[in-house]
Write an enzyme that holds these catalytic residues in place. Structure first.
Site, PDB file in Angstrom:
ATOM      1  N   ASN A 198       0.851  -1.190   0.000  1.00 43.03           N
ATOM      2  CA  ASN A 198       0.000   0.000   0.000  1.00 43.03           C
ATOM      3  C   ASN A 198       0.895   1.252   0.000  1.00 43.03           C
ATOM      4  OD1 ASN A 198      -1.461   2.267   1.028  1.00 43.03           O
ATOM      5  ND2 ASN A 198      -3.113   0.886   1.597  1.00 43.03           N
ATOM      6  N   HIS A 213       1.002   6.028   2.011  1.00 37.82           N
ATOM      7  CA  HIS A 213       1.795   6.853   2.939  1.00 37.82           C
ATOM      8  C   HIS A 213       2.874   7.658   2.225  1.00 37.82           C
ATOM      9  CE1 HIS A 213      -0.332   5.527   6.392  1.00 37.82           C
ATOM     10  NE2 HIS A 213      -0.229   4.287   5.974  1.00 37.82           N
ATOM     11  N   ARG A 258       3.164  18.741   2.114  1.00 39.20           N
ATOM     12  CA  ARG A 258       3.710  19.997   1.582  1.00 39.20           C
ATOM     13  C   ARG A 258       2.976  20.464   0.331  1.00 39.20           C
ATOM     14  NH1 ARG A 258       8.928  21.269   3.596  1.00 39.20           N
ATOM     15  NH2 ARG A 258       8.876  23.007   2.152  1.00 39.20           N
ATOM     16  N   HIS A 267      -5.586   3.755  -1.921  1.00 34.50           N
ATOM     17  CA  HIS A 267      -6.944   4.108  -1.493  1.00 34.50           C
ATOM     18  C   HIS A 267      -7.226   5.524  -1.982  1.00 34.50           C
ATOM     19  CE1 HIS A 267      -9.883   4.519   2.197  1.00 34.50           C
ATOM     20  NE2 HIS A 267     -10.464   4.811   1.047  1.00 34.50           N
ATOM     21  N   ARG A 288      -9.355   8.261  -1.496  1.00 32.67           N
ATOM     22  CA  ARG A 288     -10.376   8.702  -0.537  1.00 32.67           C
ATOM     23  C   ARG A 288     -11.180   9.851  -1.121  1.00 32.67           C
ATOM     24  NH1 ARG A 288      -9.733   7.713   5.092  1.00 32.67           N
ATOM     25  NH2 ARG A 288     -10.891   9.651   5.302  1.00 32.67           N
ATOM     26  N   ARG A 321      -6.968  12.893   0.664  1.00 30.42           N
ATOM     27  CA  ARG A 321      -5.973  13.212   1.699  1.00 30.42           C
ATOM     28  C   ARG A 321      -4.564  12.765   1.292  1.00 30.42           C
ATOM     29  NH1 ARG A 321      -7.229   9.959   7.153  1.00 30.42           N
ATOM     30  NH2 ARG A 321      -8.941  11.415   7.209  1.00 30.42           N
ATOM     31  N   HIS A 322      -4.471  11.675   0.532  1.00 35.87           N
ATOM     32  CA  HIS A 322      -3.129  11.241   0.105  1.00 35.87           C
ATOM     33  C   HIS A 322      -3.088  10.982  -1.403  1.00 35.87           C
ATOM     34  CE1 HIS A 322      -5.178   7.534   1.123  1.00 35.87           C
ATOM     35  NE2 HIS A 322      -4.908   7.584   2.399  1.00 35.87           N
ATOM     36  N   GLU A 367      -8.464   0.417  -3.070  1.00 36.16           N
ATOM     37  CA  GLU A 367      -9.344   0.444  -1.898  1.00 36.16           C
ATOM     38  C   GLU A 367     -10.332   1.575  -2.126  1.00 36.16           C
ATOM     39  OE1 GLU A 367      -7.113   0.935   1.653  1.00 36.16           O
ATOM     40  OE2 GLU A 367      -5.954  -0.875   1.339  1.00 36.16           O
ATOM     41  N   THR A 377      -6.806   6.351   9.990  1.00 30.77           N
ATOM     42  CA  THR A 377      -6.698   5.293   8.989  1.00 30.77           C
ATOM     43  C   THR A 377      -8.016   4.516   9.037  1.00 30.77           C
ATOM     44  OG1 THR A 377      -5.466   3.330   8.280  1.00 30.77           O
ATOM     45  CG2 THR A 377      -5.563   3.728  10.638  1.00 30.77           C
ATOM     46  N   THR A 378      -8.181   3.544   8.127  1.00 32.78           N
ATOM     47  CA  THR A 378      -9.420   2.770   8.131  1.00 32.78           C
ATOM     48  C   THR A 378      -9.529   2.065   9.475  1.00 32.78           C
ATOM     49  OG1 THR A 378      -8.938   2.372   5.801  1.00 32.78           O
ATOM     50  CG2 THR A 378     -10.734   1.112   6.762  1.00 32.78           C
ATOM     51  N   GLU A 430     -11.007  -9.346   2.648  1.00 31.94           N
ATOM     52  CA  GLU A 430      -9.739  -9.016   3.308  1.00 31.94           C
ATOM     53  C   GLU A 430     -10.036  -8.937   4.794  1.00 31.94           C
ATOM     54  OE1 GLU A 430      -7.256  -5.850   1.742  1.00 31.94           O
ATOM     55  OE2 GLU A 430      -6.415  -5.503   3.745  1.00 31.94           O
ATOM     56  N   HIS A 480      -3.834  -4.800   7.667  1.00 29.87           N
ATOM     57  CA  HIS A 480      -3.981  -3.701   8.626  1.00 29.87           C
ATOM     58  C   HIS A 480      -3.129  -3.928   9.868  1.00 29.87           C
ATOM     59  CE1 HIS A 480      -5.467  -0.162  10.618  1.00 29.87           C
ATOM     60  NE2 HIS A 480      -5.960   0.197   9.457  1.00 29.87           N
ATOM     61  N   GLY A 481      -2.168  -3.041  10.041  1.00 36.88           N
ATOM     62  CA  GLY A 481      -1.320  -3.086  11.230  1.00 36.88           C
ATOM     63  C   GLY A 481      -0.263  -4.178  11.193  1.00 36.88           C
ATOM     64  N   GLY A 501       1.086  -1.493   4.401  1.00 34.61           N
ATOM     65  CA  GLY A 501       1.508  -0.162   3.988  1.00 34.61           C
ATOM     66  C   GLY A 501       2.433   0.520   4.970  1.00 34.61           C
ATOM     67  N   HIS A 502       1.921   0.881   6.135  1.00 33.90           N
ATOM     68  CA  HIS A 502       2.633   1.776   7.040  1.00 33.90           C
ATOM     69  C   HIS A 502       3.999   1.241   7.450  1.00 33.90           C
ATOM     70  CE1 HIS A 502       3.475   3.960  10.802  1.00 33.90           C
ATOM     71  NE2 HIS A 502       2.998   4.965  10.101  1.00 33.90           N
TER      72      HIS A 502
HETATM   73  N1  PXP Z   1      -5.844  -3.094   4.002  1.00 35.25           N
HETATM   74  C1  PXP Z   1      -6.797  -2.139   4.058  1.00 35.25           C
HETATM   75  C2  PXP Z   1      -8.162  -2.474   3.561  1.00 35.25           C
HETATM   76  C3  PXP Z   1      -6.500  -0.850   4.541  1.00 35.25           C
HETATM   77  O1  PXP Z   1      -7.461   0.084   4.584  1.00 35.25           O
HETATM   78  C4  PXP Z   1      -5.185  -0.563   4.954  1.00 35.25           C
HETATM   79  C5  PXP Z   1      -4.842   0.795   5.447  1.00 35.25           C
HETATM   80  O2  PXP Z   1      -4.903   1.700   4.401  1.00 35.25           O
HETATM   81  C6  PXP Z   1      -4.228  -1.585   4.856  1.00 35.25           C
HETATM   82  C7  PXP Z   1      -4.583  -2.848   4.405  1.00 35.25           C
HETATM   83  C8  PXP Z   1      -2.799  -1.351   5.230  1.00 35.25           C
HETATM   84  O3  PXP Z   1      -2.700  -1.118   6.593  1.00 35.25           O
HETATM   85  P1  PXP Z   1      -1.283  -0.697   7.200  1.00 35.25           P
HETATM   86  O4  PXP Z   1      -0.939   0.637   6.622  1.00 35.25           O
HETATM   87  O5  PXP Z   1      -1.553  -0.658   8.669  1.00 35.25           O
HETATM   88  O6  PXP Z   1      -0.304  -1.750   6.797  1.00 35.25           O
END
Ligand code: PXP
Length: 244
Positions: free
Chosen positions: A7, A10, A18, A43, A45, A49-50, A70, A100-101, A151, A198-199, A220-221
């Site tokens: 993802n 970020h 900026r 994603h 949105r 935002r990004h 997404e 975040t989601t 997912e 996620h996470g 992603g993060h």
């Molecule tokens: N999957 C989905 C559906 C998400 O919304 C996100 C966050 O954008 C992620 C995965 C990735 O999550 P993370 O950035 O915590 O890895």
């Protein structure tokens, strides 16, 4: 063996901080592919935002692996997805205040709208996944509305993992993993392709990657955070090694 979806939101977040042109999430997609990403996830949105509309058009042209969008159920975004035709759409909830989601999509609670959006996307050749909490009712609802995939939201597991040193942490990690295992099995039993995300981080991925039945992880993060120090190509390659 599960694939890795990277993802790149970020990277766009840093650019938008900026309101400028770098770092470019399209460059990030190319670097992620060179590091071994099986899928590029973004994603779009409603609040932009990004990721912004220009990114989406370029990503569709440039990305050679699977492109996963997404998206919320908002009509404007659905129309963009129908024109863009990503390989896969992952339906997610969207709330203007969130960092975040936050939770999974309530598929059971809005099944009519989700069925309509799913059909429209599938008719355009897009595979449809839904981001849901690891709950059997939500898995069943995804099957009923005709999704191709789910997912599973791994956020509760990731949060439990962060409770270092606190009482009950191991029990919470085990229980969250068990919940994920059951949801994976329910998804497979329903004939759905199962993704997770996620996470997920370099430290917590191994026990989740060891669960049989996952086809893809979207991360992603943690990858973008590590990329600040080692570069995105290396960060992606390292996460792929851990998944394998
Ligand atoms: N999957 C989905 C559906 C998400 O919304 C996100 C966050 O954008 C992620 C995965 C990735 O999550 P993370 O950035 O915590 O890895």
């Amino acid at each position: 063996m599960a694939g890795l979806g990277v993802n790149i939101d970020h990277v766009a977040t840093v650019r938008q901080a900026r309101q400028t042109v770098e770092p470019d999430p399209v460059w990030a997609a190319v670097e992620a592919e060179l590091g071994g990403a099986d899928c590029i996830t973004f994603h779009l949105r409603q609040d932009r935002r990004h990721i912004i509309d220009r990114d989406v058009r370029l990503l569709r042209e440039v990305v050679r692996v699977k492109l996963n969008m997404e998206m919320s159920l908002a009509e404007e975004i659905v129309q963009i997805a129908l024109e863009l035709k990503p390989d896969q759409a992952t339906l997610v909830p969207e709330n203007r205040q969130e960092v975040t989601t936050e939770g999974g999509l309530d598929v059971a609670g809005q099944s009519r709208r989700i069925r309509d959006v799913t059909r429209a996307l599938q008719n355009a050749g897009v595979t449809v996944s839904a981001f849901i909490d690891p709950e059997p009712d939500q898995v069943r609802a995804c099957q009923e509305v005709g999704c191709d995939a789910i997912e599973i939201h791994t956020g509760r597991y990731a949060n439990a993992w962060l409770l270092h040193g606190s009482e009950g942490r191991d029990r919470q990690v085990r229980s969250a993993l068990q919940e994920i295992r059951r949801a994976v099995q329910a998804g497979l039993d329903a004939g759905l392709v199962v993704h997770g995300g996620h996470g997920l981080t370099y430290r917590n991925i191994a026990p989740v990657a060891a669960i049989e039945g996952f086809t893809e992880f979207n991360i992603g993060h943690s990858i973008v955070s590590r990329a600040v120090f080692v570069g995105l190509r290396s960060a992606v390659a390292e996460m792929k090694r851990l998944i394998q």
